[in-house]
Motif scaffolding. Structure first.
Motif, PDB file in Angstrom:
ATOM      1  N   LEU A 169      64.022  15.489  52.226  1.00 56.30           N
ATOM      2  CA  LEU A 169      62.621  15.334  51.830  1.00 56.30           C
ATOM      3  C   LEU A 169      62.020  16.657  51.369  1.00 56.30           C
ATOM      4  CD1 LEU A 169      60.226  13.365  51.690  1.00 56.30           C
ATOM      5  CD2 LEU A 169      59.667  13.997  54.032  1.00 56.30           C
ATOM      6  N   LYS A 170      62.351  17.738  52.071  1.00 57.97           N
ATOM      7  CA  LYS A 170      61.855  19.061  51.702  1.00 57.97           C
ATOM      8  C   LYS A 170      62.363  19.466  50.324  1.00 57.97           C
ATOM      9  CE  LYS A 170      61.843  23.883  53.283  1.00 57.97           C
ATOM     10  NZ  LYS A 170      62.342  24.822  54.334  1.00 57.97           N
ATOM     11  N   GLN A 171      63.650  19.225  50.060  1.00 61.23           N
ATOM     12  CA  GLN A 171      64.215  19.576  48.761  1.00 61.23           C
ATOM     13  C   GLN A 171      63.607  18.736  47.642  1.00 61.23           C
ATOM     14  OE1 GLN A 171      68.449  20.251  48.397  1.00 61.23           O
ATOM     15  NE2 GLN A 171      68.680  20.498  50.605  1.00 61.23           N
ATOM     16  N   LEU A 172      63.311  17.456  47.939  1.00 62.76           N
ATOM     17  CA  LEU A 172      62.681  16.597  46.936  1.00 62.76           C
ATOM     18  C   LEU A 172      61.274  17.067  46.600  1.00 62.76           C
ATOM     19  CD1 LEU A 172      63.789  13.022  48.080  1.00 62.76           C
ATOM     20  CD2 LEU A 172      64.388  14.159  45.945  1.00 62.76           C
ATOM     21  N   LYS A 173      60.541  17.529  47.634  1.00 57.54           N
ATOM     22  CA  LYS A 173      59.170  17.996  47.415  1.00 57.54           C
ATOM     23  C   LYS A 173      59.117  19.221  46.516  1.00 57.54           C
ATOM     24  CE  LYS A 173      56.858  16.353  51.615  1.00 57.54           C
ATOM     25  NZ  LYS A 173      56.194  16.776  52.877  1.00 57.54           N
ATOM     26  N   THR A 174      60.096  20.103  46.668  1.00 60.52           N
ATOM     27  CA  THR A 174      60.076  21.374  45.929  1.00 60.52           C
ATOM     28  C   THR A 174      60.913  21.316  44.655  1.00 60.52           C
ATOM     29  OG1 THR A 174      61.926  22.197  47.289  1.00 60.52           O
ATOM     30  CG2 THR A 174      59.689  22.683  48.050  1.00 60.52           C
ATOM     31  N   TYR A 175      61.535  20.178  44.377  1.00 59.35           N
ATOM     32  CA  TYR A 175      62.418  20.085  43.205  1.00 59.35           C
ATOM     33  C   TYR A 175      61.600  20.070  41.917  1.00 59.35           C
ATOM     34  CZ  TYR A 175      66.798  18.999  40.848  1.00 59.35           C
ATOM     35  OH  TYR A 175      67.928  19.065  40.064  1.00 59.35           O
ATOM     36  N   ARG A 176      62.018  20.852  40.947  1.00 58.42           N
ATOM     37  CA  ARG A 176      61.353  20.927  39.639  1.00 58.42           C
ATOM     38  C   ARG A 176      62.350  20.528  38.553  1.00 58.42           C
ATOM     39  NH1 ARG A 176      56.732  24.165  39.488  1.00 58.42           N
ATOM     40  NH2 ARG A 176      56.616  23.458  37.314  1.00 58.42           N
ATOM     41  N   LEU A 177      61.986  19.515  37.785  1.00 62.44           N
ATOM     42  CA  LEU A 177      62.891  19.035  36.736  1.00 62.44           C
ATOM     43  C   LEU A 177      63.153  20.097  35.674  1.00 62.44           C
ATOM     44  CD1 LEU A 177      61.491  15.417  36.189  1.00 62.44           C
ATOM     45  CD2 LEU A 177      63.581  16.054  37.374  1.00 62.44           C
ATOM     46  N   ASP A 178      62.143  20.954  35.456  1.00 62.80           N
ATOM     47  CA  ASP A 178      62.260  21.949  34.390  1.00 62.80           C
ATOM     48  C   ASP A 178      62.988  23.215  34.834  1.00 62.80           C
ATOM     49  OD1 ASP A 178      59.831  22.032  35.989  1.00 62.80           O
ATOM     50  OD2 ASP A 178      59.390  23.860  34.905  1.00 62.80           O
ATOM     51  N   LYS A 179      63.191  23.383  36.147  1.00 62.84           N
ATOM     52  CA  LYS A 179      63.787  24.628  36.649  1.00 62.84           C
ATOM     53  C   LYS A 179      65.096  24.400  37.395  1.00 62.84           C
ATOM     54  CE  LYS A 179      59.506  27.327  37.038  1.00 62.84           C
ATOM     55  NZ  LYS A 179      58.645  28.102  37.949  1.00 62.84           N
ATOM     56  N   ASN A 189      76.606  13.531  58.491  1.00 60.49           N
ATOM     57  CA  ASN A 189      77.624  12.516  58.735  1.00 60.49           C
ATOM     58  C   ASN A 189      77.021  11.122  58.859  1.00 60.49           C
ATOM     59  OD1 ASN A 189      79.765  14.413  58.837  1.00 60.49           O
ATOM     60  ND2 ASN A 189      79.214  14.929  60.955  1.00 60.49           N
ATOM     61  N   THR A 190      75.708  11.045  58.729  1.00 58.34           N
ATOM     62  CA  THR A 190      75.017   9.760  58.843  1.00 58.34           C
ATOM     63  C   THR A 190      75.118   9.003  57.524  1.00 58.34           C
ATOM     64  OG1 THR A 190      73.462  10.773  60.398  1.00 58.34           O
ATOM     65  CG2 THR A 190      72.851   8.641  59.472  1.00 58.34           C
ATOM     66  N   LYS A 191      75.605   7.788  57.580  1.00 58.60           N
ATOM     67  CA  LYS A 191      75.847   6.994  56.378  1.00 58.60           C
ATOM     68  C   LYS A 191      74.559   6.779  55.582  1.00 58.60           C
ATOM     69  CE  LYS A 191      77.506   2.473  54.856  1.00 58.60           C
ATOM     70  NZ  LYS A 191      78.017   1.143  55.285  1.00 58.60           N
ATOM     71  N   GLU A 192      73.486   6.412  56.278  1.00 61.70           N
ATOM     72  CA  GLU A 192      72.227   6.122  55.580  1.00 61.70           C
ATOM     73  C   GLU A 192      71.681   7.357  54.862  1.00 61.70           C
ATOM     74  OE1 GLU A 192      72.873   2.986  58.510  1.00 61.70           O
ATOM     75  OE2 GLU A 192      72.984   5.166  58.598  1.00 61.70           O
ATOM     76  N   PHE A 193      71.804   8.538  55.478  1.00 66.12           N
ATOM     77  CA  PHE A 193      71.313   9.760  54.850  1.00 66.12           C
ATOM     78  C   PHE A 193      72.182  10.150  53.657  1.00 66.12           C
ATOM     79  CE2 PHE A 193      69.369  11.133  59.158  1.00 66.12           C
ATOM     80  CZ  PHE A 193      68.323  10.255  58.946  1.00 66.12           C
ATOM     81  N   LYS A 194      73.478   9.857  53.735  1.00 68.04           N
ATOM     82  CA  LYS A 194      74.344  10.099  52.583  1.00 68.04           C
ATOM     83  C   LYS A 194      73.935   9.200  51.420  1.00 68.04           C
ATOM     84  CE  LYS A 194      78.560  11.666  54.947  1.00 68.04           C
ATOM     85  NZ  LYS A 194      79.979  11.349  55.238  1.00 68.04           N
ATOM     86  N   GLU A 195      73.617   7.939  51.727  1.00 71.57           N
ATOM     87  CA  GLU A 195      73.177   7.015  50.686  1.00 71.57           C
ATOM     88  C   GLU A 195      71.840   7.458  50.097  1.00 71.57           C
ATOM     89  OE1 GLU A 195      73.080   3.174  52.435  1.00 71.57           O
ATOM     90  OE2 GLU A 195      75.264   2.950  52.512  1.00 71.57           O
ATOM     91  N   LEU A 196      70.927   7.951  50.962  1.00 71.06           N
ATOM     92  CA  LEU A 196      69.647   8.458  50.488  1.00 71.06           C
ATOM     93  C   LEU A 196      69.839   9.654  49.577  1.00 71.06           C
ATOM     94  CD1 LEU A 196      66.539   8.524  50.549  1.00 71.06           C
ATOM     95  CD2 LEU A 196      66.697   9.913  52.640  1.00 71.06           C
ATOM     96  N   GLN A 197      70.760  10.549  49.953  1.00 71.87           N
ATOM     97  CA  GLN A 197      71.038  11.732  49.142  1.00 71.87           C
ATOM     98  C   GLN A 197      71.611  11.339  47.782  1.00 71.87           C
ATOM     99  OE1 GLN A 197      72.709  15.580  50.830  1.00 71.87           O
ATOM    100  NE2 GLN A 197      74.537  14.764  49.849  1.00 71.87           N
ATOM    101  N   ASN A 198      72.553  10.398  47.778  1.00 73.21           N
ATOM    102  CA  ASN A 198      73.147   9.944  46.523  1.00 73.21           C
ATOM    103  C   ASN A 198      72.115   9.250  45.636  1.00 73.21           C
ATOM    104  OD1 ASN A 198      75.658  10.900  47.330  1.00 73.21           O
ATOM    105  ND2 ASN A 198      76.275   8.947  48.245  1.00 73.21           N
ATOM    106  N   ALA A 199      71.265   8.411  46.252  1.00 75.46           N
ATOM    107  CA  ALA A 199      70.225   7.714  45.484  1.00 75.46           C
ATOM    108  C   ALA A 199      69.224   8.712  44.900  1.00 75.46           C
ATOM    109  CB  ALA A 199      69.510   6.701  46.374  1.00 75.46           C
ATOM    110  N   SER A 200      68.883   9.750  45.689  1.00 71.34           N
ATOM    111  CA  SER A 200      67.951  10.775  45.212  1.00 71.34           C
ATOM    112  C   SER A 200      68.537  11.527  44.020  1.00 71.34           C
ATOM    113  CB  SER A 200      67.613  11.755  46.339  1.00 71.34           C
ATOM    114  OG  SER A 200      67.002  11.093  47.424  1.00 71.34           O
ATOM    115  N   ASN A 201      69.825  11.886  44.101  1.00 73.36           N
ATOM    116  CA  ASN A 201      70.476  12.609  42.997  1.00 73.36           C
ATOM    117  C   ASN A 201      70.577  11.746  41.740  1.00 73.36           C
ATOM    118  OD1 ASN A 201      70.883  15.097  44.294  1.00 73.36           O
ATOM    119  ND2 ASN A 201      72.718  14.339  45.322  1.00 73.36           N
TER     120      ASN A 201
END
Length: 428
Positions: A169-179, A189-201
Motif C-alpha cells: 500500500l505504501k509503494q502504491l501511494k508513492t508510485y509515480r507513472l512518470d518517474k 509468503n502469503t498467497k493473497e498478498f502475492k496475488e495483490l502484488q501481481n494484480a497491482s503490477n
C-alpha cells in the motif's frame, strides 16, 4: 479505521464476549457447587440430629438457636403433611456477632411418637462467601489478563501478518507513472498478498501504457491540430487583404476567421485539460497566491476599467502554496477573467486572501448559478460565442489534481468562488 485496528477490534470484541460468558458460567457453577456442598452438610446434620433425638429427648427443648445450629418446634399435623424440605439463604444475628451474618438454612419436618416437629438447621456462609468473593475477583483478574494478553499478542501477530500488505500500500501511494520504472516488489509468503502484488503490477503496467498513449496523443494533437488551424487563420487574413474581395464575401471570411479563432482557443483549452489530467505539469515551487493575483489584475486592468468595475483586495494573510506556477496562473486568471467577463457595468469585484484560502466575489446576474453544473465542461451561462465553456472546468481540474477544494456560493447578490488549500497537497 485501519484494517489492522479493525481486525483487532473484531477479535477483541469476540474475546470479550466469549471469555465474559465463560467467566459468568464459571462463577455461577462455582457458586452452585458451593451451595450444593453446604446443602449436603445440612442434610447430613439433619440425619445426625434425628438419630440423636431417639436417645436424647432433651433436644426437644431446643426451641431457639442459642449457641447451637438448630432448633426444634412443634407443628400441627396438617401443616406437617404439606411441608417440604426448603433450602435458602438468609441473614440473621448470631451470638458474639454484632452484624447480620449470611447463613444457609434448611427447614424440614419429622415425626416422633405420633407428634410432628419442625426442624430448622443453619450453616454459616461467611467462609463460603469469602471463597466465592475471592473466586470472583480471581475470575475478573483472569478475565482482564487473558483479554489484555490476547489483544497484545494479536496486535503483534497481526502487525507481522499485515506488514506486507501495508508495504504494498505504501509503494502504491508513492508510485509515480512518470518517474518510477520498477515494479512493486515485496517479499511475502502469503498467497493473497502475492496475488495483490501481481494484480497491482498488472494494473500499473496497464496505467503506464495508457498514460504513455495519452501523453503521445496530447503531444501529437498539439502539433498536428495547431499547425493547420494557424495556416487557416493566416490564409483567411491574407484573403481579407485582397483588393478584389467583395464586401459580402469579406464578411463571410471574417465570420469563418472568427470561428477559426474560437476553434484554436477551444483546441488549446482541451489540450490543457488533457495535460492537467495526465499530470504533465510536474515542476512545482512555492508561490504567493496574493502576488500572482495582483500581477494578473494589473494585466487585466484595462478590461476592468473599460467596464468601470471597482476592484478591492482584502489581505488577512499571505496565502503561500507549493504548486506548478503555470497552473496557478491559469487557475487565478480564469477566475478573475470570469469575474470581469460576467460582471455588469459599474460592478464590483472583491478578492479576499487568508492563510489557507482565496475567495473572489463579483456582482453580475442576480440569479444564482447551479453549483452542480457550473464546473462541467461546455457549460455556459452566457450567449457570448467567445466563451468556450471550459474556463471553470479547467479550474476544477487544476484543483482536483492537487486535492484543492473549489466551491461556488451566491450570497448578498454576489457570485463567490472559493479556493480552499487546507488539507490539500499544495499547502505549504
Amino acid at each position: 479505521m485501519k484494517l489492522l485496528n479493525q481486525s483487532l477490534l473484531y477479535v477483541s470484541i469476540a474475546m470479550l464476549f466469549i471469555i465474559g460468558i465463560w467467566s459468568l458460567v464459571f462463577y455461577v457453577n462455582l457458586k452452585d457447587e458451593i451451595r450444593d456442598s453446604i446443602d449436603d452438610g445440612l442434610d447430613n446434620n439433619r440425619l445426625l440430629i434425628l438419630q440423636k433425638i431417639k436417645s436424647d429427648s432433651t433436644l426437644f427443648n431446643q426451641n431457639e438457636f442459642g449457641g447451637n445450629n438448630f432448633k426444634i418446634n412443634p407443628i400441627h399435623k396438617p401443616l406437617a403433611l404439606k411441608a417440604k424440605d426448603i433450602y435458602k439463604d438468609t441473614l440473621m444475628y448470631r451470638l458474639n456477632e454484632d452484624d447480620l451474618e449470611p447463613v444457609r438454612i434448611l427447614h424440614t419436618v419429622f415425626e416422633q411418637q405420633n407428634n410432628y416437629y419442625k426442624l430448622t438447621i443453619i450453616s454459616s456462609l461467611v467462609e463460603e462467601d469469602d471463597l466465592i468473593e475471592d473466586s470472583l475477583w480471581s475470575v475478573i483478574w483472569l478475565f482482564v489478563i487473558l483479554v489484555t494478553s490476547i489483544i497484545i499478542i494479536n496486535n503483534i501477530v497481526l502487525r507481522k501478518i499485515w506488514y506486507s500488505f501495508y508495504n504494498i500500500l505504501k509503494q502504491l501511494k508513492t508510485y509515480r507513472l512518470d518517474k518510477d520504472s520498477s515494479a512493486i516488489n515485496v517479499k511475502t509468503n502469503t498467497k493473497e498478498f502475492k496475488e495483490l502484488q501481481n494484480a497491482s503490477n498488472m494494473l500499473i503496467k496497464h496505467s503506464k501504457d495508457t498514460y504513455t498513449s495519452q501523453k503521445h496523443f496530447t503531444e501529437n494533437a498539439s502539433h498536428e491540430l495547431q499547425t493547420p488551424i494557424a495556416i487557416i487563420i493566416n490564409k483567411l487574413e491574407l484573403l481579407l487583404e485582397s483588393e478584389y474581395l467583395k464586401e459580402k464575401d469579406a464578411n463571410t471570411i471574417a465570420e469563418v476567421l472568427n470561428i477559426s479563432g474560437r476553434l484554436k482557443k477551444l483546441n488549446n483549452s482541451l489540450l490543457l485539460l488533457a495535460k492537467i489530467e495526465n499530470k504533465q505539469f510536474l515542476e512545482q515551487k512555492n508561490i504567493s497566491i496574493n502576488q500572482v493575483s495582483k500581477t494578473l489584475l494589473s494585466d487585466l486592468k484595462e478590461l476592468a476599467e473599460f467596464k468601470k468595475i471597482d476592484i478591492k483586495i482584502e489581505e488577512i494573510n499571505d496565502c503561500n502554496v507549493t504548486i506548478n506556477s503555470s497552473l496557478a496562473e491559469i487557475l487565478i486568471s480564469n477566475l478573475i477573467k470570469n469575474a470581469i467577463f460576467h460582471n455588469t457595468e459599474n460592478g464590483t469585484i472583491r478578492l479576499n486572501f487568508s492563510e489557507n484560502k482565496f475567495t473572489i466575489c463579483n456582482s453580475g446576474n442576480i440569479v444564482a448559478l447551479n453549483p452542480e453544473t457550473i464546473f462541467q465542461r461546455f457549460t455556459k451561462n452566457t450567449t457570448n460565442n467567445k466563451s468556450t465553456g471550459l474556463g471553470l472546468a479547467i479550474c476544477l481540474a487544476i484543483c482536483e489534481s492537487y486535492g484543492i477544494s473549489l466551491t461556488y456560493q451566491f450570497k448578498e447578490n454576489k457570485h463567490c468562488f472559493s479556493v480552499d488549500f487546507k488539507n490539500s497537497q499544495a499547502l505549504v
